[in-house]
Design an enzyme around this catalytic site. Structure first.
Site, PDB file in Angstrom:
ATOM      1  N   ARG A 112      18.290   1.936  49.533  1.00  0.00           N
ATOM      2  CA  ARG A 112      18.096   0.563  49.035  1.00  0.00           C
ATOM      3  C   ARG A 112      19.340  -0.018  48.372  1.00  0.00           C
ATOM      4  NH1 ARG A 112      13.321   3.226  47.630  1.00  0.00           N
ATOM      5  NH2 ARG A 112      11.598   2.618  48.977  1.00  0.00           N
ATOM      6  N   LYS A 134      28.437 -10.871  52.554  1.00  0.00           N
ATOM      7  CA  LYS A 134      27.569 -10.975  53.734  1.00  0.00           C
ATOM      8  C   LYS A 134      27.801  -9.737  54.593  1.00  0.00           C
ATOM      9  CE  LYS A 134      26.954 -15.955  54.396  1.00  0.00           C
ATOM     10  NZ  LYS A 134      27.267 -17.121  55.252  1.00  0.00           N
ATOM     11  N   GLU A 176      40.914 -19.435  59.636  1.00  0.00           N
ATOM     12  CA  GLU A 176      40.077 -19.451  58.421  1.00  0.00           C
ATOM     13  C   GLU A 176      40.907 -19.867  57.198  1.00  0.00           C
ATOM     14  OE1 GLU A 176      36.824 -19.122  58.414  1.00  0.00           O
ATOM     15  OE2 GLU A 176      36.314 -17.951  60.199  1.00  0.00           O
ATOM     16  N   LYS A 218      37.435 -18.924  48.581  1.00  0.00           N
ATOM     17  CA  LYS A 218      36.183 -18.260  48.947  1.00  0.00           C
ATOM     18  C   LYS A 218      35.457 -17.745  47.702  1.00  0.00           C
ATOM     19  CE  LYS A 218      33.546 -15.739  52.043  1.00  0.00           C
ATOM     20  NZ  LYS A 218      33.311 -15.156  53.332  1.00  0.00           N
ATOM     21  N   GLU A 228      23.975 -18.878  49.569  1.00  0.00           N
ATOM     22  CA  GLU A 228      24.105 -20.032  50.463  1.00  0.00           C
ATOM     23  C   GLU A 228      22.898 -20.959  50.421  1.00  0.00           C
ATOM     24  OE1 GLU A 228      26.251 -19.222  54.115  1.00  0.00           O
ATOM     25  OE2 GLU A 228      25.065 -20.705  55.146  1.00  0.00           O
ATOM     26  N   ARG A 232      27.760 -23.004  49.630  1.00  0.00           N
ATOM     27  CA  ARG A 232      28.449 -22.012  50.459  1.00  0.00           C
ATOM     28  C   ARG A 232      28.581 -22.461  51.912  1.00  0.00           C
ATOM     29  NH1 ARG A 232      28.103 -15.405  50.140  1.00  0.00           N
ATOM     30  NH2 ARG A 232      29.480 -15.034  51.916  1.00  0.00           N
ATOM     31  N   ASN A 236      31.374 -22.860  56.309  1.00  0.00           N
ATOM     32  CA  ASN A 236      31.063 -22.931  57.742  1.00  0.00           C
ATOM     33  C   ASN A 236      31.693 -24.159  58.396  1.00  0.00           C
ATOM     34  OD1 ASN A 236      29.571 -20.589  57.744  1.00  0.00           O
ATOM     35  ND2 ASN A 236      27.675 -21.640  57.192  1.00  0.00           N
ATOM     36  N   HIS A 239      32.182 -24.307  62.090  1.00  0.00           N
ATOM     37  CA  HIS A 239      31.491 -23.133  62.645  1.00  0.00           C
ATOM     38  C   HIS A 239      30.294 -23.468  63.528  1.00  0.00           C
ATOM     39  CE1 HIS A 239      34.102 -20.900  60.033  1.00  0.00           C
ATOM     40  NE2 HIS A 239      33.509 -19.754  60.255  1.00  0.00           N
ATOM     41  N   HIS A 243      30.489 -21.527  66.739  1.00  0.00           N
ATOM     42  CA  HIS A 243      29.528 -20.490  67.173  1.00  0.00           C
ATOM     43  C   HIS A 243      29.016 -20.779  68.583  1.00  0.00           C
ATOM     44  CE1 HIS A 243      28.457 -19.258  62.766  1.00  0.00           C
ATOM     45  NE2 HIS A 243      29.433 -18.531  63.246  1.00  0.00           N
ATOM     46  N   HIS A 255      36.774 -15.440  67.248  1.00  0.00           N
ATOM     47  CA  HIS A 255      36.010 -16.292  66.330  1.00  0.00           C
ATOM     48  C   HIS A 255      36.906 -17.417  65.771  1.00  0.00           C
ATOM     49  CE1 HIS A 255      33.189 -17.427  63.183  1.00  0.00           C
ATOM     50  NE2 HIS A 255      34.139 -17.239  62.286  1.00  0.00           N
TER      51      HIS A 255
HETATM   52  N1  GLY Z   1      31.980 -16.676  56.476  1.00  0.00           N
HETATM   53  C1  GLY Z   1      31.195 -17.609  55.775  1.00  0.00           C
HETATM   54  C2  GLY Z   1      30.620 -17.077  54.509  1.00  0.00           C
HETATM   55  O1  GLY Z   1      30.982 -15.994  54.076  1.00  0.00           O
HETATM   56  O2  GLY Z   1      29.759 -17.707  53.945  1.00  0.00           O
END
Ligand code: GLY
Length: 355
Positions: A112, A134, A176, A218, A228, A232, A236, A239, A243, A255
């Protein structure tokens, strides 16, 4: 050496260090067991870990998106079980974004949640994937559906890893960085202005400064909206269309390259709505193309198929809400969300990035 702090489910530091191995030592010395997860392609780059108190196990995994799979994750779980990994043991992820996503998710799911450290080795990993917590794996059901928010206890960025990258991968990471310039930090755009990839990568202090500035952007965003709920989403930028491009091209494009075209697309969308002026629209094309990044769909496999791109954007929507939405700029460093865009408006922006 620079440090940037992130405040998420716990506080941690992103160190931009010239000596990731030296900085890792005091962290792993305190642990009984450490598993280093890394792509087999980097095996010859790893140092030997001879520690008297700590049992260090090396777990090579396949590199790239294919390695970010449930199959490889099950293999890692098996290794952690074999090693009797306990909650006080540590995973160290050394690799690009796919490796830190995978290893971070192994750490999130084992018992966990156990501690992990990220040592990103690609530019995209340094300025994006390794920071922000993430983690996840790919699945046949859609992108970014299986994962967890689970921040590392430390991120050690050593830009000497970047020597292992091709110019193409370096440029993809710079997409990025440029994104952070547009959404938050105009100085980034000034620092890269008129420079090509080779000029940037051969200037170590410039590279470290671009990394530090991007990580600062960031960290600021993630610290204010870890899960998010709204803010956040600005990360994107470019993106949603990016995507879709990745998907229709069968992931044959990097990417960062897809995000580069995605940023030009969304700038066209914002320009058509009167949100940005022509100079800012043009700046998207000049900043990205001088780095050798694609700014049109001309060489993208499947890029001429509007129906597929539109369907892919609608799929993205499933994971994010009820309508296809875009992060748009008003000016550099000022973003908002654009919703309820018609297919006609989208198609018209698409036509501007066709060639
Ligand atoms: N790559 C986008 C984020 O980490 O929210």
């Amino acid at each position: 050496m620079a440090e940037v702090n992130v405040s998420a489910e716990h506080e941690y530091t992103v160190r931009i260090t010239g000596d990731w191995r030296g900085d890792l030592s005091p962290i792993i010395n305190k642990r009984q067991r450490v598993a280093v997860i890394f792509p087999a392609t980097l095996a010859s780059e790893l140092p030997t870990f001879n520690l008297s108190e700590t049992e260090v196990s090396l777990l090579p995994v396949p590199d790239g998106e294919a390695g970010k799979s449930s199959h490889v994750l099950t293999h890692i779980w098996g290794e952690l079980a074999r090693l009797n990994f306990t909650r006080s043991d540590l995973i160290v992820a050394v690799g690009g974004g796919t490796i830190t996503d995978l290893a971070g998710f192994a750490a999130a799911s084992w018992l966990r949640g156990i501690d992990w450290v990220a040592v990103p080795t690609t530019l995209a990993g340094m300025v994006d994937a390794s920071v922000g917590g993430k983690t996840g794996i790919n699945s046949p059901f859609g992108k970014n559906l299986i994962g967890a928010f689970h921040s590392p206890i430390s991120v050690l960025i050593d830009s000497s890893w970047l020597r292992t990258l091709s110019n193409r991968d370096f440029a993809a990471g710079l997409a990025e960085v440029v994104k952070c310039g547009f959404i938050d930090d105009e100085e980034i755009l000034t620092l890269i202005e008129g420079k090509n990839v080779q000029e940037i990568r051969s200037n170590a202090s410039l590279v470290n400064s671009l990394i530090e500035r991007s990580v600062t952007t960031k960290a600021k965003v993630v610290s204010n909206d870890f899960k998010e709920s709204e803010l956040r989403e600005i990360l994107n930028y470019g993106h949603t269309f990016g995507h879709a491009i990745e998907r229709v091209s069968g992931y044959s494009i990097r990417h960062g390259e897809a995000v580069s075209i995605g940023m030009v697309f969304v700038a066209e969308l914002a320009y058509a709505q009167g949100l940005i002026d022509e100079a800012l629209l043009k700046l998207h094309r000049t900043a990205l193309s001088s780095l050798g990044l694609p700014i049109s769909l001309s060489s993208v496999e499947g890029g001429k198929n509007w129906e597929s791109l539109y369907a892919a954007m609608a799929l993205d929507k499933k994971a994010r809400g009820n309508s296809i939405r875009f992060v748009v700029l008003h000016k550099i460093g000022e973003c908002s969300r654009l919703e309820s865009v018609t297919e006609e408006q989208l198609k018209s922006a698409y036509e501007k990035v066709l060639v």
